[in-house]
Design a protein around this motif. Sequence first.
Motif, short mmCIF file in Angstrom:
data_model
loop_
_atom_site.label_atom_id
_atom_site.label_comp_id
_atom_site.label_asym_id
_atom_site.label_seq_id
_atom_site.Cartn_x
_atom_site.Cartn_y
_atom_site.Cartn_z
N PRO A 289 -3.03 1.32 -8.16
CA PRO A 289 -2.61 0.85 -6.83
C PRO A 289 -3.26 -0.48 -6.49
N PHE A 290 -2.71 -1.16 -5.50
CA PHE A 290 -3.30 -2.39 -4.98
C PHE A 290 -4.32 -1.98 -3.93
N THR A 291 -5.60 -2.13 -4.21
CA THR A 291 -6.66 -1.62 -3.33
C THR A 291 -7.37 -2.72 -2.55
N TYR A 292 -6.87 -3.94 -2.65
CA TYR A 292 -7.54 -5.08 -2.01
C TYR A 292 -6.97 -5.32 -0.61
N THR A 293 -7.62 -6.16 0.16
CA THR A 293 -7.19 -6.39 1.53
C THR A 293 -5.86 -7.13 1.56
N PRO A 294 -5.15 -7.12 2.69
CA PRO A 294 -3.89 -7.87 2.79
C PRO A 294 -4.07 -9.36 2.49
N ALA A 295 -5.21 -9.93 2.90
CA ALA A 295 -5.45 -11.35 2.67
C ALA A 295 -5.65 -11.67 1.20
N TYR B 46 0.83 -1.20 0.00
CA TYR B 46 0.00 0.00 0.00
C TYR B 46 0.88 1.26 0.00
N THR B 47 1.18 1.71 -1.19
CA THR B 47 1.97 2.93 -1.36
C THR B 47 1.27 3.82 -2.38
N ARG B 48 1.67 5.06 -2.43
CA ARG B 48 1.11 5.98 -3.41
C ARG B 48 1.75 5.80 -4.78
N GLU B 49 2.83 5.04 -4.81
CA GLU B 49 3.53 4.79 -6.06
C GLU B 49 3.13 3.43 -6.61
N SER C 62 -5.79 2.88 4.03
CA SER C 62 -6.32 2.54 2.71
C SER C 62 -7.79 2.17 2.72
N ALA C 63 -8.23 1.42 3.73
CA ALA C 63 -9.61 0.94 3.76
C ALA C 63 -10.62 2.06 3.88
N THR C 64 -10.20 3.20 4.42
CA THR C 64 -11.12 4.33 4.60
C THR C 64 -10.86 5.45 3.61
N ASP C 65 -10.16 5.13 2.54
CA ASP C 65 -9.81 6.14 1.54
C ASP C 65 -10.32 5.72 0.17
N PRO C 66 -11.61 6.01 -0.14
CA PRO C 66 -12.18 5.60 -1.43
C PRO C 66 -11.45 6.20 -2.62
N SER C 67 -10.78 7.33 -2.42
CA SER C 67 -10.12 8.00 -3.54
C SER C 67 -8.96 7.17 -4.11
N ARG C 68 -8.49 6.16 -3.35
CA ARG C 68 -7.41 5.31 -3.85
C ARG C 68 -7.83 4.55 -5.10
N VAL C 69 -9.14 4.31 -5.24
CA VAL C 69 -9.60 3.53 -6.38
C VAL C 69 -10.05 4.42 -7.54
N GLY C 70 -9.96 5.73 -7.38
CA GLY C 70 -10.32 6.63 -8.46
C GLY C 70 -11.22 7.76 -7.98
N ALA D 71 -0.64 -4.65 6.90
CA ALA D 71 -1.97 -4.89 7.47
C ALA D 71 -2.45 -3.66 8.25
N VAL D 72 -1.58 -3.09 9.06
CA VAL D 72 -1.95 -1.90 9.83
C VAL D 72 -2.22 -0.73 8.89
N ARG D 73 -1.38 -0.58 7.87
CA ARG D 73 -1.54 0.53 6.93
C ARG D 73 -2.87 0.42 6.19
N PHE D 74 -3.24 -0.80 5.80
CA PHE D 74 -4.50 -0.97 5.08
C PHE D 74 -5.68 -0.58 5.94
#
Length: 401
Positions: free
Chosen positions: A75-81, A60-63, A234-242, A227-230
Motif C-alpha cells: 500500500p501507499f503509506t506516505y502522507t498526501p504531500a 489510500y485503499t486496501r487494494e 491511515s495515519a493512525t493505523d500502523p498495521s498498514r505497513v505490516g 487527505a481526510v482519509r489519510f
Amino acid sequence: MLKSRPAAEARLVGITLAGVLALAMLALGVVAWLGEWHLGADSAVYRAGALTLLKGEPLYTREALTTLPPWVLLPFTYTPAAAPLFLPLAIVPAGLTWGVVGALSLVCLSVVISVTARACGAPLTRWWVLPLATAGALALEPVWKTIFLGQINLILMALIVLDVLVLSARGSRWAGVLIGISAAIKLTPLIFVPHLLFTGRWKDALRALGTFAGLEAVMFAVIPGDAVRFWTESATDPSRVGSVHWIFNQSLNGLVNRASELASWSLAVAIAIAAVLAVPAVWLVVRLHRRGDPVGALLVTAFYGLLLSPVSWSHHWVWTVPLLVLLVIRRSWVPAAGVAVLFASGVIMFVPNGGDTEFGWGLGWSLLGNVYVLTAAIAITGLAVRELRRGSAQVAAVAAK
C-alpha cells in the motif's frame, strides 16, 4: 594557502570517487531494468503514488494501486504531500526507478558522512576517506537493505543532517525547511521539530512546522478525500505497513507487541516507556548541544525517534552511519567496533521470525530479536547517567576550590 590547495584537491578527488560509486549504482540499475529484475519494491510504491495522483485515483485503499507493477502488492503509506514530491519518479521507466533511487541514496550517504565529519571538527581532507567510508557503510544491514528495497531513508537522513548541522548551524533563513519537507514525506522526521525547540532554535522549528503544514494543507485542496482519509484513518493505523510484532520492527512498540503477543494495551505501554525514556533523552540533547556537540545531540534525538515510532523497520536505522563517523573521529574504538559488528552482522536476520514465531521466543532469542531497541535504550540511559555524574564531579571540583 599552499597547504589548503592540496587538501581541496584531495577533497575533490574523494567527492569524485564517491560520485563514481553512485554512477556504478545507476549502471547496476540499468542492468536490472534491462534484465527485468524485480528489485526495489518500495521505490515502485513511490512511483506508483505519483502516477496515481496524476490519474486522479485514490491513494489510500486496501487494494493495491493500479499503477503498481504486478509483482508489488504494497500500500501507499506516505502522507498526501509525498505523492507530488515523488512526481520526478513518474518520468522514470518503471524498471529503472530502483537504480535512480539507489544512486541518489549513495550520493546522500556520502553527504551525511562528509557533513557529519565536518560538524565533528574533522573535515575529510584525504582523498580516499569519503569513497572508502561510503563503500564500507554498505556493509551495514540498515544501509544495504535500504538500497535493496529502494527505500528513501538515506535521502531523508541527508535532508535532516543538512538542515540541523549546516543550515541551522549557520543561522540560515532556510533552516527548518528541509525537516518540514522530510516530515511531509514520512511523519517520523517530525521528532526533529522538538529537537530544534529544545536546542533553542524556535524560529527553525516554526519554519519546519510551517513547511510541513503548508505542504499538507495544499493537498487538502488538491485531493481532499485522500487527505481526510489519510489523517483520519491511515495515519493512525500502523498495521498498514505490516505486522507490528515482526522482528524487523525494531521499536519499543514492536518489542512490547512481541512480548505481549499483540495485547490491546501494547501501544499504550510502549508510549509510557517512551515517555519515561524521554526524560534522560531530552536532558542529554540539551546538555550535549550546550556543550558544543551538535552531532551527539542530533543522534540522541534520531535514535530516540526510532524507539518512539510505532514502526521502525530495521532499515530505518541508517543513523548508525553518522554514529560510526562520530565514534571513529573521537577514537572511541571499542564502541565503534561494537556498533559496526552489531549492524554489519545483521544478527536479527538469523533469529527465528515470521507468523507467530516471535511469541515463542525464550530469553535468549528475545534479547537478540530486540537488540537494536535494547542497545539504543541502554545507550541513551547510560550516556545520561554518565553526563550527570560528570556534571556532579565538576560541581564538586568547583566547590572544593
